[in-house]
Design a protein around this motif. Structure first.
Motif, PDB file in Angstrom:
ATOM      1  N   THR A 138       0.758  -1.264  -0.107  1.00 44.51           N
ATOM      2  CA  THR A 138      -0.109  -0.067   0.066  1.00 44.51           C
ATOM      3  C   THR A 138       0.732   1.227  -0.036  1.00 44.51           C
ATOM      4  O   THR A 138       0.494   2.264  -0.682  1.00 44.51           O
ATOM      5  N   ASN A 139       1.925   1.243   0.957  1.00 46.70           N
ATOM      6  CA  ASN A 139       2.872   2.364   0.977  1.00 46.70           C
ATOM      7  C   ASN A 139       3.533   2.761  -0.609  1.00 46.70           C
ATOM      8  O   ASN A 139       3.779   3.937  -1.053  1.00 46.70           O
ATOM      9  N   ILE A 140       3.621   1.531  -1.133  1.00 47.79           N
ATOM     10  CA  ILE A 140       4.533   1.742  -2.358  1.00 47.79           C
ATOM     11  C   ILE A 140       3.776   2.190  -3.487  1.00 47.79           C
ATOM     12  O   ILE A 140       3.805   3.075  -4.266  1.00 47.79           O
ATOM     13  N   TYR A 141       2.292   1.636  -3.348  1.00 48.48           N
ATOM     14  CA  TYR A 141       1.457   2.242  -4.387  1.00 48.48           C
ATOM     15  C   TYR A 141       1.073   3.857  -4.027  1.00 48.48           C
ATOM     16  O   TYR A 141       1.146   4.345  -5.211  1.00 48.48           O
ATOM     17  N   ARG A 142       0.726   4.139  -2.962  1.00 44.34           N
ATOM     18  CA  ARG A 142       0.434   5.562  -2.625  1.00 44.34           C
ATOM     19  C   ARG A 142       1.651   6.307  -3.061  1.00 44.34           C
ATOM     20  O   ARG A 142       1.637   7.544  -3.333  1.00 44.34           O
ATOM     21  N   LEU A 143       2.745   5.953  -2.542  1.00 40.78           N
ATOM     22  CA  LEU A 143       4.117   6.881  -3.087  1.00 40.78           C
ATOM     23  C   LEU A 143       4.240   6.941  -4.537  1.00 40.78           C
ATOM     24  O   LEU A 143       4.663   7.944  -4.972  1.00 40.78           O
ATOM     25  N   LEU A 174       9.489  12.429   3.811  1.00 38.63           N
ATOM     26  CA  LEU A 174       9.485  11.009   3.635  1.00 38.63           C
ATOM     27  C   LEU A 174      10.063  10.424   4.840  1.00 38.63           C
ATOM     28  O   LEU A 174       9.635   9.209   5.348  1.00 38.63           O
ATOM     29  N   LEU A 175      11.021  10.791   5.474  1.00 38.38           N
ATOM     30  CA  LEU A 175      11.871  10.274   6.512  1.00 38.38           C
ATOM     31  C   LEU A 175      10.961  10.170   7.795  1.00 38.38           C
ATOM     32  O   LEU A 175      11.396   9.408   8.677  1.00 38.38           O
ATOM     33  N   SER A 176      10.158  11.060   7.839  1.00 37.22           N
ATOM     34  CA  SER A 176       9.375  11.362   8.996  1.00 37.22           C
ATOM     35  C   SER A 176       8.211  10.368   9.153  1.00 37.22           C
ATOM     36  O   SER A 176       7.381  10.261   9.972  1.00 37.22           O
ATOM     37  N   MET A 177       7.936   9.713   7.793  1.00 37.86           N
ATOM     38  CA  MET A 177       6.847   8.678   7.565  1.00 37.86           C
ATOM     39  C   MET A 177       7.056   7.382   8.005  1.00 37.86           C
ATOM     40  O   MET A 177       8.475   7.150   7.665  1.00 37.86           O
ATOM     41  N   PHE A 183      13.249   0.847   0.665  1.00 39.83           N
ATOM     42  CA  PHE A 183      12.837   0.011  -0.339  1.00 39.83           C
ATOM     43  C   PHE A 183      11.511   0.540  -0.713  1.00 39.83           C
ATOM     44  O   PHE A 183      11.177   0.488  -1.771  1.00 39.83           O
ATOM     45  N   GLU A 184      10.490   0.835  -0.034  1.00 40.27           N
ATOM     46  CA  GLU A 184       9.255   1.354  -0.394  1.00 40.27           C
ATOM     47  C   GLU A 184       9.381   2.611  -1.133  1.00 40.27           C
ATOM     48  O   GLU A 184       8.703   2.698  -2.067  1.00 40.27           O
TER      49      GLU A 184
END
Length: 376
Positions: free
Chosen positions: A5-10, A211-214, A219-220
Motif C-alpha cells: 500500500t505504501n509503495i502504491y500510494r508513494l 518522507l523520512l518522518s513517515m 525500499f518502499e
C-alpha cells in the motif's frame, strides 16, 4: 500488505508530481513522437535527389546513355549539361554535389579497347551523399558502358548467377530501422532522467525530510519511484510503437508487441535503478546531468543498435554484455523485425533480469545510505 500500500500510494504521489511538471511532460511527448519521426526520416544516409552536373565533350550515343541513367529519386532529373567553367563555379559555390566529365572521343576509345578515363568530381563537404554517391555513380557508369559494349562484341557471361533476397526489410528502408532503434534509445534516456530527476527534486525541494518522518522504508520509496516512472515510459513506448512507428511512419511490426513490452519492462527495471543510483551519487542536478551524459553515450553507441557488435573489439563486446542496452537492442530487433518468440529471446530476458537485480541491490544500498546521511 501495508508495504504494498505504501509503495502504491508513494507511486501515485510521484505521478501527480510528474503531472505538475509541464517541462518534463513536454519532453516525454516530444521524445516519443517528433524525435522518433525525425530520427527515422530526416537523417537518411542514402542518396536522395543529389545534384549532378555533366560536361559531355564526346556527345555520342554512349555518353547520352550514361547521362540518361541518372534518374530520381537518387538524382535530380533532368541532368543538365554544362561547360567546364560553369561546373567549376558550381562546385565552388555549393551548387553541385557531383560533376562528371566525359572526354572527347570517349565512345570510340571504348570500342577500340583504349581504356579512356572519365573524371568524377565530388564535393566531400557533403560527407553522407559524397561517400554513398561515389559508389552509385561508379556502378551506373560501369553498367551503362558494359551494356553498350555488349551490343558490339561477343561476351562470355559467367555460368553462375547471384539471386539476392533481402529478408525482414525488402526495400532496405532506413526508417524501419531508425524508428525502432530510436524508441530503444528513448526508453533508456527518459527512464534514467525521470527517476533521477524525481529523487533530485525530492532532495532540492526538501520533501525527502517529510518522507523520512513517515513510517516508510527506503525500499518502499525506491520501489514507488521505479514502478511509477517505469509505467509512464512503458505506456509511452506502447503508444509510440503503435501510433508513431506503425501507423505514422508505416513500419510493419512482425512480432508480438506484448512480448516486446515485457522485455521493455525488464529493461526499465534496470535503467530506473540506474537513475536512482546516479541521483544518489550526484550532489546537484548539474552533476547528475554530467554523469548521465557520461554513462548514456557508451550505452547507446556500443549496444549494437548503431553498428553490429561483431565489428567491435572483442574486449568491448565482452564488457557490453553487462550493459542492459545490449540485450534490449537484441530482443527488440529479434521480436519487432524478425517476429521471434520467447524461445529465441529468453536469454536476453534472463540477462536483463540478472543485471536489473544487481543494479537494484546496489542502488538500494546506496539509496538507504544516502537517506540515512540526509536524515542525520
Amino acid at each position: 500488505m501495508q508495504s504494498l500500500t505504501n509503495i502504491y500510494r508513494l507511486g501515485i504521489k510521484e505521478l501527480w508530481g510528474l503531472l505538475r511538471d509541464p517541462i518534463m511532460l513536454l519532453l516525454i511527448a516530444y521524445c516519443f513522437t517528433l524525435d522518433i519521426y525525425t530520427a527515422a526520416t530526416a537523417t537518411s544516409d542514402s542518396l536522395h535527389y543529389a545534384s549532378v552536373a555533366v560536361v559531355d565533350e564526346d556527345d555520342s550515343p554512349l555518353s547520352r546513355q550514361i547521362i540518361q541513367a541518372f534518374y530520381p529519386p537518387m538524382f535530380i532529373k533532368p541532368v543538365r549539361l554544362y561547360s567546364m567553367d560553369e561546373v567549376d563555379r558550381g562546385m565552388d559555390t555549393d551548387q553541385f554535389t557531383f560533376s562528371l566529365n566525359i572526354p572527347p572521343n570517349f565512345q570510340r576509345d571504348v570500342l577500340n579497347n583504349r581504356s579512356p578515363e572519365i573524371q568524377l568530381n565530388v564535393d566531400a563537404t557533403r560527407m553522407g551523399q559524397a561517400f554513398v554517391g561515389n559508389g552509385y555513380i561508379t556502378q551506373i557508369v560501369n553498367g551503362e558502358i558494359t551494356e553498350f559494349v555488349n551490343r558490339y562484341s561477343a561476351t562470355n557471361s559467367l555460368p553462375v548467377g547471384i539471386q539476392v533476397h533481402t529478408s525482414f526489410n525488402p526495400n532496405l528502408t532506413r526508417s524501419w530501422f531508425g524508428s525502432v532503434m530510436e524508441i530503444i534509445n528513448i526508453v533508456t534516456t527518459i527512464s534514467i532522467i525521470l527517476t533521477g530527476a524525481a529523487l533530485m527534486r525530492e532532495r532540492e525541494h526538501g520533501t525527502i525530510d517529510h518522507l523520512l518522518s513517515m513510517p516508510v522504508t527506503p525500499f518502499e520509496i525506491m520501489m514507488s519511484k521505479i514502478w511509477s516512472m517505469g509505467l509512464v515510459v512503458l505506456v509511452s513506448t506502447w503508444i509510440s510503437l503503435l501510433v508513431v512507428v506503425h501507423a505514422w511512419i508505416g513500419v510493419p511490426i512482425t512480432g508480438s508487441v506484448a512480448l516486446f513490452l515485457t522485455g521493455a519492462a525488464l529493461h526499465l527495471f534496470v535503467t530506473t535503478s540506474m537513475g536512482i543510483f546516479m541521483a544518489t551519487v550526484a550532489k546537484s542536478t548539474a552533476q547528475f546531468a554530467m554523469l548521465f551524459i557520461l554513462i548514456l553515450l557508451p550505452l547507446q553507441m556500443l549496444s549494437g543498435g548503431s553498428t553490429p557488435r561483431e565489428s567491435m573489439p572483442e574486449f568491448v563486446q565482452n564488457i557490453m554484455l553487462l550493459a542492459p542496452t545490449t540485450h534490449f537492442v537484441e530482443l527488440g530487433q529479434a521480436i519487432l523485425y524478425r517476429g521471434a518468440g520467447i524461445e529465441v529471446v529468453w536469454t536476453s530476458f534472463v540477462w536483463l533480469l540478472a543485471i536489473g537485480s544487481v543494479f537494484f541491490v546496489f542502488s538500494l544500498m546506496r539509496f538507504r545510505k544516502s537517506i540515512v546521511s540526509m536524515g542525520s
